[in-house]
Motif scaffolding. Structure first.
Motif, PDB file in Angstrom:
ATOM      1  N   TYR A  70      50.401   4.274  -7.787  1.00  0.00           N
ATOM      2  CA  TYR A  70      50.879   4.608  -9.128  1.00  0.00           C
ATOM      3  C   TYR A  70      50.073   5.768  -9.716  1.00  0.00           C
ATOM      4  N   ILE A  71      48.748   5.724  -9.524  1.00  0.00           N
ATOM      5  CA  ILE A  71      47.891   6.782 -10.060  1.00  0.00           C
ATOM      6  C   ILE A  71      48.244   8.125  -9.438  1.00  0.00           C
ATOM      7  N   SER A  73      59.112  12.430 -14.081  1.00  0.00           N
ATOM      8  CA  SER A  73      58.415  12.564 -15.363  1.00  0.00           C
ATOM      9  C   SER A  73      57.598  11.306 -15.611  1.00  0.00           C
ATOM     10  N   VAL A  74      56.557  11.431 -16.449  1.00  0.00           N
ATOM     11  CA  VAL A  74      55.735  10.282 -16.822  1.00  0.00           C
ATOM     12  C   VAL A  74      55.936   9.928 -18.295  1.00  0.00           C
ATOM     13  N   GLU A  75      57.053  10.373 -18.857  1.00  0.00           N
ATOM     14  CA  GLU A  75      57.331  10.104 -20.263  1.00  0.00           C
ATOM     15  C   GLU A  75      57.462   8.610 -20.495  1.00  0.00           C
ATOM     16  N   ASN A  76      56.830   8.138 -21.594  1.00  0.00           N
ATOM     17  CA  ASN A  76      56.847   6.722 -21.994  1.00  0.00           C
ATOM     18  C   ASN A  76      56.119   5.810 -21.011  1.00  0.00           C
ATOM     19  N   ILE A  77      55.270   6.370 -20.153  1.00  0.00           N
ATOM     20  CA  ILE A  77      54.469   5.567 -19.220  1.00  0.00           C
ATOM     21  C   ILE A  77      53.001   5.854 -19.481  1.00  0.00           C
ATOM     22  N   GLN A  78      52.226   4.815 -19.641  1.00  0.00           N
ATOM     23  CA  GLN A  78      50.802   4.955 -19.912  1.00  0.00           C
ATOM     24  C   GLN A  78      50.009   4.980 -18.610  1.00  0.00           C
ATOM     25  N   ARG A  99      59.503   3.514  -9.909  1.00  0.00           N
ATOM     26  CA  ARG A  99      60.888   3.937  -9.698  1.00  0.00           C
ATOM     27  C   ARG A  99      61.328   4.920 -10.771  1.00  0.00           C
ATOM     28  N   GLN A 100      60.878   4.692 -12.006  1.00  0.00           N
ATOM     29  CA  GLN A 100      61.263   5.608 -13.082  1.00  0.00           C
ATOM     30  C   GLN A 100      60.628   6.980 -12.875  1.00  0.00           C
ATOM     31  N   MET A 101      59.353   7.010 -12.477  1.00  0.00           N
ATOM     32  CA  MET A 101      58.695   8.290 -12.236  1.00  0.00           C
ATOM     33  C   MET A 101      59.376   9.054 -11.116  1.00  0.00           C
ATOM     34  N   LEU A 102      59.763   8.352 -10.056  1.00  0.00           N
ATOM     35  CA  LEU A 102      60.421   9.018  -8.940  1.00  0.00           C
ATOM     36  C   LEU A 102      61.823   9.490  -9.314  1.00  0.00           C
ATOM     37  N   ALA A 103      62.520   8.711 -10.149  1.00  0.00           N
ATOM     38  CA  ALA A 103      63.894   9.063 -10.514  1.00  0.00           C
ATOM     39  C   ALA A 103      63.939  10.208 -11.523  1.00  0.00           C
TER      40      ALA A 103
END
Length: 234
Positions: free
Chosen positions: A79-80, A34-39, A27-31
């Motif tokens: 997710y990938i 960005s992939v910031e702070n996500i491993q 949800r964060q990536m879609l919103a």
């Protein structure tokens, strides 16, 4: 001990609930696009783990393992793909994904072509799945040490902690009912790790831009899991 169908249903329900609580990263990536702070690595290793257990379930003809890990592998692959789409550095992501495919191809060749006896293949595949799962879920426990030192649980998701505990307990009982040590040990080892966030825990506060006229502010220790808290504060 509870009947096997009841335990299988509990494993399926609790594990799907655990997968559902882990959709916050997507949800964060879609919103934010960005992939910031996500491993990326947790997605990749979990996908390998799900596909390995899916192979074990197919070989054992265990429909509970097949159903759970099919859904898990599909989610991790999603997710990938989302991470690859929004990541500015696509080459490392593609390289790691190709390495995953190479590992899976090598494992498939070893377990299907080099091991002829079905019982030996099942035992070795179960051992591989258990060892891989234990290593994957115990390796990031340094994050837990940071949480203990900070004396704060803000980085822990309470719903994820509860569903993980229920899923791990269900799978442990399910493995005991089947007299399968690989399921008992492998899935039971998920408890200490799954409640931890899939993003890095900073060792000190960092400064991030605030979406208001007040300029910069000290960020929350766990920006991913505390997004809604930050918005409410703004």
């Amino acid at each position: 001990m509870a009947p096997l169908p009841l335990l299988a249903a509990a494993c399926l329900a609790c594990t799907l609930a655990m997968f559902g609580t882990g959709l916050s990263d997507l949800r964060q990536m879609l919103a934010t696009k960005s992939v910031e702070n996500i491993q990326f690595l947790p997605f990749l290793t979990t996908d390998v783990n799900n596909l390995s257990w899916l192979s074990y379930g197919c070989l054992k003809q265990d429909w509970t393992l097949i159903a759970v890990n099919t859904i898990g592998a599909a989610l991790q692959t999603l997710y990938i793909l989302a991470y690859l789409y929004y990541s500015p550095a696509k080459c490392p992501v593609l390289l790691h994904s190709l390495l995953l495919l190479a590992v899976l191809a090598a494992g498939y060749g070893y377990f299907t072509l080099l091991i002829a006896d079905a019982r030996t293949r099942l035992a070795r595949l179960g051992l591989f799945c258990s060892v891989f799962t234990i290593g994957m879920y115990l390796s990031p426990l340094a994050d837990l040490a940071k949480i203990v030192r900070s004396k704060s649980t803000r980085c822990l998701s309470f719903p994820l902690t509860i569903t993980t505990f229920l899923a791990s307990t269900s799978w442990t009982l399910y493995g005991l009912q089947l007299h399968d040590p690989y399921i008992t040990v492998g899935w039971g080892s998920r408890q200490p790790r799954d409640a931890l966030p899939s993003h890095p825990i900073p060792s000190r506060p960092v400064l991030t831009p605030r979406h208001s006229l007040s300029g910069w502010h000290q960020a929350d220790p766990c920006p991913v899991l505390c997004v809604s808290h930050s918005k409410a504060r703004d």
